[in-house]
Design a protein around this motif. Sequence first.
Motif, mmCIF file in Angstrom:
data_model
loop_
_atom_site.group_PDB
_atom_site.id
_atom_site.type_symbol
_atom_site.label_atom_id
_atom_site.label_comp_id
_atom_site.label_asym_id
_atom_site.label_seq_id
_atom_site.Cartn_x
_atom_site.Cartn_y
_atom_site.Cartn_z
ATOM 1 N N VAL A 9 -7.610 -16.755 -11.355
ATOM 2 C CA VAL A 9 -8.206 -16.919 -10.041
ATOM 3 C C VAL A 9 -7.673 -15.891 -9.052
ATOM 4 C CG1 VAL A 9 -8.579 -18.537 -8.148
ATOM 5 C CG2 VAL A 9 -8.391 -19.378 -10.491
ATOM 6 N N ARG A 61 -7.729 -24.713 -5.692
ATOM 7 C CA ARG A 61 -8.421 -23.419 -5.765
ATOM 8 C C ARG A 61 -8.733 -23.075 -7.230
ATOM 9 N NH1 ARG A 61 -4.843 -20.259 -3.129
ATOM 10 N NH2 ARG A 61 -5.493 -21.194 -1.196
ATOM 11 N N ALA A 65 -12.443 -22.675 -8.956
ATOM 12 C CA ALA A 65 -12.811 -21.440 -9.652
ATOM 13 C C ALA A 65 -13.297 -21.722 -11.071
ATOM 14 C CB ALA A 65 -11.630 -20.477 -9.685
#
Length: 127
Positions: A9, A61, A65
């Motif tokens: 990511v 996060r 992703a």
Amino acid sequence: MPKRYIVEVEGVPPSPSPISNAVVVGNMCWISGQLSVGPDGAFVAGTAREEAERAFAHVFRIAEAAGFSRGDIVYVDLAFLDLADLKEVNGLYAEMFPEGRRPARTVYQAARLPFDGKIKVQAVAAR
């Protein structure tokens, strides 16, 4: 056999260890342990809650992703340097995961965490 792929990511600092941010197999996503690390990859010390907030931000996060949401997280593993910090982090945990949507969880005290951090967070998400 279900398709397997690695998730790396942008915006999540790279680990100094040879690991992937996450691995997705079929409908499951295993997110590697996350610490309180800033955008430059350097460890950021703080209170247990502050370190947990940064670590969970990375977890969320990475999940996004990989195509998963915070609500898809079904398991969380919390390693503490000192279990006395559990109460402080439980308040944050209750805010992040509302009643009825809380993942299964394991909590334990580790002898030591990387960078002498106070907490490490890893998770599993499922669709």
